[in-house]
Motif scaffolding. Structure first.
Motif, PDB file in Angstrom:
ATOM      1  N   MET A   1    -103.891 -11.189  -2.083  1.00  0.00           N
ATOM      2  CA  MET A   1    -102.730 -10.839  -2.892  1.00  0.00           C
ATOM      3  C   MET A   1    -101.435 -11.206  -2.168  1.00  0.00           C
ATOM      4  SD  MET A   1    -101.671  -9.501  -5.637  1.00  0.00           S
ATOM      5  CE  MET A   1    -100.292  -8.692  -6.342  1.00  0.00           C
ATOM      6  N   VAL A   2    -101.340 -10.824  -0.907  1.00  0.00           N
ATOM      7  CA  VAL A   2    -100.139 -11.132  -0.132  1.00  0.00           C
ATOM      8  C   VAL A   2     -99.999 -12.632   0.052  1.00  0.00           C
ATOM      9  CG1 VAL A   2     -99.015 -10.825   2.100  1.00  0.00           C
ATOM     10  CG2 VAL A   2    -100.173  -8.898   1.029  1.00  0.00           C
ATOM     11  N   ARG A   3    -101.112 -13.310   0.250  1.00  0.00           N
ATOM     12  CA  ARG A   3    -101.082 -14.765   0.421  1.00  0.00           C
ATOM     13  C   ARG A   3    -100.574 -15.448  -0.853  1.00  0.00           C
ATOM     14  NH1 ARG A   3    -106.521 -17.100   2.301  1.00  0.00           N
ATOM     15  NH2 ARG A   3    -106.049 -15.653   3.983  1.00  0.00           N
ATOM     16  N   ALA A   4    -100.976 -14.936  -2.003  1.00  0.00           N
ATOM     17  CA  ALA A   4    -100.513 -15.504  -3.267  1.00  0.00           C
ATOM     18  C   ALA A   4     -99.011 -15.300  -3.440  1.00  0.00           C
ATOM     19  CB  ALA A   4    -101.268 -14.876  -4.430  1.00  0.00           C
ATOM     20  N   LEU A   5     -98.503 -14.133  -3.054  1.00  0.00           N
ATOM     21  CA  LEU A   5     -97.060 -13.877  -3.148  1.00  0.00           C
ATOM     22  C   LEU A   5     -96.273 -14.781  -2.210  1.00  0.00           C
ATOM     23  CD1 LEU A   5     -96.765  -9.998  -3.467  1.00  0.00           C
ATOM     24  CD2 LEU A   5     -96.241 -11.725  -5.184  1.00  0.00           C
ATOM     25  N   LEU A   6     -96.814 -15.043  -1.034  1.00  0.00           N
ATOM     26  CA  LEU A   6     -96.140 -15.916  -0.083  1.00  0.00           C
ATOM     27  C   LEU A   6     -96.058 -17.354  -0.580  1.00  0.00           C
ATOM     28  CD1 LEU A   6     -97.516 -14.610   3.327  1.00  0.00           C
ATOM     29  CD2 LEU A   6     -95.240 -14.267   2.358  1.00  0.00           C
ATOM     30  N   ILE A   7     -96.932 -17.713  -1.478  1.00  0.00           N
ATOM     31  CA  ILE A   7     -96.900 -19.054  -2.055  1.00  0.00           C
ATOM     32  C   ILE A   7     -96.083 -19.077  -3.346  1.00  0.00           C
ATOM     33  CG2 ILE A   7     -98.328 -20.857  -3.120  1.00  0.00           C
ATOM     34  CD1 ILE A   7    -100.518 -20.064  -1.119  1.00  0.00           C
ATOM     35  N   LEU A   8     -96.260 -18.081  -4.199  1.00  0.00           N
ATOM     36  CA  LEU A   8     -95.627 -18.095  -5.516  1.00  0.00           C
ATOM     37  C   LEU A   8     -94.132 -17.767  -5.495  1.00  0.00           C
ATOM     38  CD1 LEU A   8     -98.393 -16.495  -7.742  1.00  0.00           C
ATOM     39  CD2 LEU A   8     -97.716 -18.890  -7.564  1.00  0.00           C
ATOM     40  N   LEU A   9     -93.687 -16.868  -4.627  1.00  0.00           N
ATOM     41  CA  LEU A   9     -92.269 -16.504  -4.598  1.00  0.00           C
ATOM     42  C   LEU A   9     -91.372 -17.678  -4.201  1.00  0.00           C
ATOM     43  CD1 LEU A   9     -92.230 -12.830  -3.300  1.00  0.00           C
ATOM     44  CD2 LEU A   9     -91.730 -13.676  -5.582  1.00  0.00           C
ATOM     45  N   PRO A  10     -91.658 -18.399  -3.122  1.00  0.00           N
ATOM     46  CA  PRO A  10     -90.816 -19.564  -2.819  1.00  0.00           C
ATOM     47  C   PRO A  10     -90.887 -20.647  -3.901  1.00  0.00           C
ATOM     48  CG  PRO A  10     -92.083 -18.946  -0.906  1.00  0.00           C
ATOM     49  CD  PRO A  10     -92.601 -18.134  -2.052  1.00  0.00           C
ATOM     50  N   LEU A  11     -92.049 -20.811  -4.507  1.00  0.00           N
ATOM     51  CA  LEU A  11     -92.184 -21.790  -5.581  1.00  0.00           C
ATOM     52  C   LEU A  11     -91.340 -21.392  -6.791  1.00  0.00           C
ATOM     53  CD1 LEU A  11     -93.593 -24.365  -6.566  1.00  0.00           C
ATOM     54  CD2 LEU A  11     -95.402 -22.904  -7.446  1.00  0.00           C
ATOM     55  N   ALA A  12     -91.373 -20.128  -7.150  1.00  0.00           N
ATOM     56  CA  ALA A  12     -90.570 -19.644  -8.278  1.00  0.00           C
ATOM     57  C   ALA A  12     -89.082 -19.759  -7.976  1.00  0.00           C
ATOM     58  CB  ALA A  12     -90.938 -18.195  -8.599  1.00  0.00           C
ATOM     59  N   LEU A  13     -88.672 -19.425  -6.751  1.00  0.00           N
ATOM     60  CA  LEU A  13     -87.266 -19.547  -6.369  1.00  0.00           C
ATOM     61  C   LEU A  13     -86.818 -20.998  -6.421  1.00  0.00           C
ATOM     62  CD1 LEU A  13     -84.679 -18.234  -5.180  1.00  0.00           C
ATOM     63  CD2 LEU A  13     -85.604 -18.825  -2.941  1.00  0.00           C
ATOM     64  N   THR A  14     -87.636 -21.901  -5.922  1.00  0.00           N
ATOM     65  CA  THR A  14     -87.298 -23.326  -5.949  1.00  0.00           C
ATOM     66  C   THR A  14     -87.190 -23.837  -7.382  1.00  0.00           C
ATOM     67  OG1 THR A  14     -88.405 -23.663  -3.838  1.00  0.00           O
ATOM     68  CG2 THR A  14     -88.043 -25.611  -5.198  1.00  0.00           C
ATOM     69  N   LEU A  15     -88.112 -23.471  -8.216  1.00  0.00           N
ATOM     70  CA  LEU A  15     -88.086 -23.899  -9.611  1.00  0.00           C
ATOM     71  C   LEU A  15     -86.858 -23.352 -10.337  1.00  0.00           C
ATOM     72  CD1 LEU A  15     -89.575 -25.424 -11.852  1.00  0.00           C
ATOM     73  CD2 LEU A  15     -90.743 -23.294 -12.389  1.00  0.00           C
ATOM     74  N   TYR A  16     -86.566 -22.064 -10.150  1.00  0.00           N
ATOM     75  CA  TYR A  16     -85.405 -21.451 -10.803  1.00  0.00           C
ATOM     76  C   TYR A  16     -84.105 -22.112 -10.361  1.00  0.00           C
ATOM     77  CZ  TYR A  16     -81.682 -18.204 -11.852  1.00  0.00           C
ATOM     78  OH  TYR A  16     -80.499 -17.664 -12.283  1.00  0.00           O
ATOM     79  N   THR A  17     -83.915 -22.265  -9.044  1.00  0.00           N
ATOM     80  CA  THR A  17     -82.657 -22.825  -8.570  1.00  0.00           C
ATOM     81  C   THR A  17     -82.521 -24.299  -8.932  1.00  0.00           C
ATOM     82  OG1 THR A  17     -83.658 -23.158  -6.390  1.00  0.00           O
ATOM     83  CG2 THR A  17     -82.339 -21.175  -6.696  1.00  0.00           C
ATOM     84  N   PHE A  18     -83.621 -25.046  -8.946  1.00  0.00           N
ATOM     85  CA  PHE A  18     -83.550 -26.455  -9.327  1.00  0.00           C
ATOM     86  C   PHE A  18     -83.124 -26.595 -10.784  1.00  0.00           C
ATOM     87  CE2 PHE A  18     -85.186 -30.550 -10.702  1.00  0.00           C
ATOM     88  CZ  PHE A  18     -84.757 -31.373  -9.671  1.00  0.00           C
ATOM     89  N   VAL A  19     -83.726 -25.820 -11.669  1.00  0.00           N
ATOM     90  CA  VAL A  19     -83.379 -25.887 -13.092  1.00  0.00           C
ATOM     91  C   VAL A  19     -81.952 -25.379 -13.312  1.00  0.00           C
ATOM     92  CG1 VAL A  19     -83.930 -24.949 -15.378  1.00  0.00           C
ATOM     93  CG2 VAL A  19     -85.755 -25.764 -13.889  1.00  0.00           C
TER      94      VAL A  19
END
Length: 84
Positions: A1-19
């Motif tokens: 669970m923690v490993r998934a958050l460590l991958i998904l949170l930076p990905l979501a932040l990158t996607l949000y800020t890029f758009v």
């Protein structure tokens, strides 16, 4: 669970800020040009997105700019309705 958050949170932040950066007008972006922010967001993950959120964008009022008349559709525009 923690490993998934460590991958998904930076990905979501990158996607949000890029758009967010890509959709903004050039006049709403500070410090460096839009293409520079887009490259920083992509290549400096997640730090580029965090820096963009705090430094790179104007967070002013979201309404129409002062001095510009708001565009109304014809059925809501009193001047147009008076001319009928």
């Amino acid at each position: 669970m923690v490993r998934a958050l460590l991958i998904l949170l930076p990905l979501a932040l990158t996607l949000y800020t890029f758009v967010d950066c890509a959709m903004r007008d050039d006049s709403q972006i500070k410090k460096i040009p839009k293409w520079g922010w887009l490259l920083a967001i992509l290549f400096l993950q997640p730090f580029g997105g965090i820096v963009y959120l705090f430094i790179g964008r104007n967070r002013g009022p979201k309404g129409p700019k002062p001095g510009k008349k708001r565009i109304l559709p014809p059925d809501d525009d009193p001047d147009f309705l008076r001319s009928l």
